[in-house]
Write a protein that holds these residues in place. Sequence first.
Motif, short mmCIF file in Angstrom:
data_model
loop_
_atom_site.label_atom_id
_atom_site.label_comp_id
_atom_site.label_asym_id
_atom_site.label_seq_id
_atom_site.Cartn_x
_atom_site.Cartn_y
_atom_site.Cartn_z
N ALA A 1 0.50 -1.19 0.38
CA ALA A 1 0.05 0.00 -0.52
C ALA A 1 0.79 1.44 -0.03
O ALA A 1 1.89 1.64 0.64
CB ALA A 1 -0.79 0.06 0.97
N ALA A 2 0.59 2.17 -0.40
CA ALA A 2 1.31 4.06 -1.08
C ALA A 2 0.91 4.73 -1.68
O ALA A 2 -0.43 4.86 -1.21
CB ALA A 2 2.35 3.65 -2.25
N ARG A 3 1.61 5.55 -1.02
CA ARG A 3 0.76 6.57 -1.42
C ARG A 3 1.71 7.20 -2.38
O ARG A 3 3.16 7.25 -2.89
CB ARG A 3 0.67 7.39 0.10
N ILE A 4 1.54 8.64 -3.20
CA ILE A 4 2.58 9.10 -3.87
C ILE A 4 1.88 10.77 -4.26
O ILE A 4 0.73 11.30 -3.81
CB ILE A 4 1.79 9.04 -5.92
N THR A 5 3.40 11.35 -3.53
CA THR A 5 3.18 12.94 -3.71
C THR A 5 4.46 13.15 -4.56
O THR A 5 5.31 12.82 -5.24
CB THR A 5 3.93 13.06 -2.23
#
Lengths: 163, 828
Positions: free
Chosen positions: B772-776
């Motif tokens: 699970a990841a986020r992108i910024t």
Amino acid sequence: MNGVGLALRALDHGERRLEHRFLAAAQRHRTEHEFCHVAGDLARWSREHHTRLVAVAAQRGLNLRWPSSNRSSDLLAGVRTRAAEAVGRRPEPGLLLLRDLRELYLAASRNSLHWEMLAQAAQATRDTGLLDVVSRCHPQTLRQVRWTNTMIKTLSPQVLTGL
Amino acid sequence: MDASVDRIADPWGGRTPYGPGTAWPVRTDTYLEDGVAPQDVDQWVQTSSLLHSNGDAMDVAVRDGRIVGVRGRGADRVNRGRLGPKDLFGWQAVASPARLTRPLVRDGDRLVECDWPTAMDRVVTRSKELLRQRGPSSIGFYTSGQLFLEEYYTLTVIARAGIGTNHLDGNTRLCTATAGEALKETFGCDGQPGSYTDVDHADTIALFGHNMAETQPVLWARVLDRLAGTAPPRLVCVDPRPTPVARRAQVHLAPRGGTNVALLNALLHEIIRTDRVDHAYVRAHTVGFEELADRVADCTPEWAARICDVPARAISEAADVIGTAERLLSTVLQGVYQSHQATAAAVQVNNLHLLRGMLGRPGCGLLQMNGQPTAQNTRECGANGDLPGFRNWENDAHVAELARVWNVAPEAIPHYAPPTPAMQMFRFAEAGSLRMLWISGTNPAVSLPELARVRAILAQERLFTVVQDLFLTETARLADVVLPAATWAEKTGTFTNADRTVHLSEKAVDPPGLARADLDILLDYARRMDFRDRDGQPLVHWHDPPSAFEAWKLCSAGRPCDYTGLSYERLRGGSGIQWPCTDQAPEGTERLYTDGITWAGADVSETYGRDLVTGASVSEVEYRALNPDGKAVLKAAEYLPPHEETSEEFPLQLNTGRTLYHFHTRTKTGRVPQLDAAAPDVWAELSPAEAEARGLAEGDLVEVTTRRGSVRGRLRVTAIRDGMVFLPFHYGYWDAPGGDRPAVGGAGRAANETTVTDWDPVSKQPLFKISAARITLVEHGDGTPAPAPTTTASAPVAPADVPATVGGALAHASQVVPDAEAGDGSRS
């Protein structure tokens, strides 16, 4: 309460305890990745068994609901996780893991015997509703037993000779 | 057709269309370095590709003792003369000035050059010390999918009977472990059922998590030629990315990560509901139908649609295409093997073929693919967690037979527990019970999940690390001893591709400096350790590649991977040959299971099986009761949600994978100008909707973060499914400021900084596709696009804004189609 009721209650107690033990052991051994992930999956089976047991007991006028779990166990979970990570590079927790696996094996075996008793009683009384629950759940309990046994076989040689 | 084609811009080359049941036309691809003409070549030396698993046969051009190019072998059954971009250009890395030329040993913070006796003495001294003080289980070997058969077999004998350790595995654990395990679960034994020639006959090809166009470009060229010919096959593609395969598919399903079992159970549900089951085949050759039917009874397309986030009617349509196929070929790769419930899902593909009775006939093929060129040999030789010759460690008769071949006592071969998989070996090293790790031909400091952890394990003072490689990789920089190895075209040996084709690879040039063949390094170690058999004779009694091959033939005799009919002489010239190759089948064997299931009986099988969800062993007694007649097992599995679910903090599923132009951690392909230029640096892929929701655009510098770490790269906006971010895993630090890790204060470049440590409990293959990841946003771009190819699954949604990937003058290769072959079966 008749004998079936007693067995249902004992088994439900056992499944709740097994779920808790799987989850607690998973937190205690965060750095043992395979154990930790699969233990989480197997805890889910015990939780589902509990749900089914509550329903089948309710149909027989028996209330198996427990008071909702208190918060202290969640607090303990964080402590267990941090402790696991702190000692993850030492061999001794391996012994603790073997002990946990042994207890899980015994707890799952105990549940398996209760399922066996319920299956026999259900057949004797032609209670198809109960038999249906047993035939859905008991195989999963046996898989919990086999998994803990496999893990003990696989890990013992290294843990016991590598200290 | 006689043309020069930019093979970076057109990775698959020109079409030679053909119709069903006809032979794939020959097309000979050649690439010679600038200024060299065919008549300038002194010698053409036979080999096969070492940069993917397809086994493309080729000849290496040698001039003045140097490699100057390659040419495909038209006579070979695998590629019929074709070569892919990595085959055409990859050989240039062999002559890289960065090659290791001398052994290195650690002196405090530094690695210093030394001679072979000094380096080997350190290795032998530590081995003997550990054997004396802590026993054989303190020593482990982590090998590759790129050595040769002779080398794996020698390593296996050394590790299992010489040292006596259970800790021997290959990086094949990361690529092909699930393929082997899925075949074992269904057919009792490893062994690829199908053949590449099934492409020539199939009317339907289903690709499950297999971006064939990029992983095996020459096999995809074969499919493209069928698509361009008469009566082309229908394609079904399961892949969350817009791969070249997806673009040609009749049905493309792009499921949520980690939901393959749900999708496959729905396909099985539909096959059974519509009664497209070959009941006679199922009765004759399988057990377990009732349990499977019961397991998938509720798995309707609507149920799966909710889990997989694909339309229910698309699932029904896919089931319809598969259900009406008369010649079904299925292939499976990392989208299944490196995802949640890997083995359980791969086994359901086997089940599709068993239910439909589609095995052992032309066009009815099942290809559980490999990722690496010699992964098949790692599996056969017992260097990947099984005993050699697909023997069963739980079967005492198998162990006794192996002990006879090696002339040792059965107790000398560890068989009290399953051989230790790589991830568990690293865990033992982390906990301190494993004290020496010999790593050959692989780069775990970039390729394993959760790199901060892997680096910390490798850097431990108490762990003695030997690294045997071509270059000073990220892993080698952390080693105590570094051994310089010879590579492909610098040594002789054999290896086997994903459809069991064995090729001979001959030495064409000398290795640089003091570098030595891996086989010679292992033989030297065995000699210095003085391993003996039960008669006091040397345990490893061979001395060169041919004698090692002969030793392996004896070990393989009577097993599914029987090599006894093969020899270097037979493999020289002509085509590669598929095992089993014996006196009874001297030309090799095109398909397995043409006449029923042959290796599933409890006395001959490689395994008694495992629980597909928990990985728990099935006992011999249970297996005999379940499968008394040795049939294929229709094993069912329930869907479980992935272990790492998305959340508000990490709302995206992270998927990692490869690109066509690179292999593994780029140790070779990053040093090849044409390949490097086509994909020079890491990038991240996101769908237009997800990009827009975050105010991101093509070329923006972004950071992809998980609970483990983060990676920084430029954004490519593609037609990938919503809710997912993709990172290529090839990029590390050898050509970045950090050297072996992110520079201080710098950002991560290796995708595995972010991946979760989790593996399939059945095949023990790590899961690279479901973190699970986020992108910024780090900073907006200046209009420069991401360094991602446009020719592949990374193709931009707005092609007008991104210059197309081309190779230019230095990427032109010739392709020659003999006149007799051209146009055969073409529609045009």
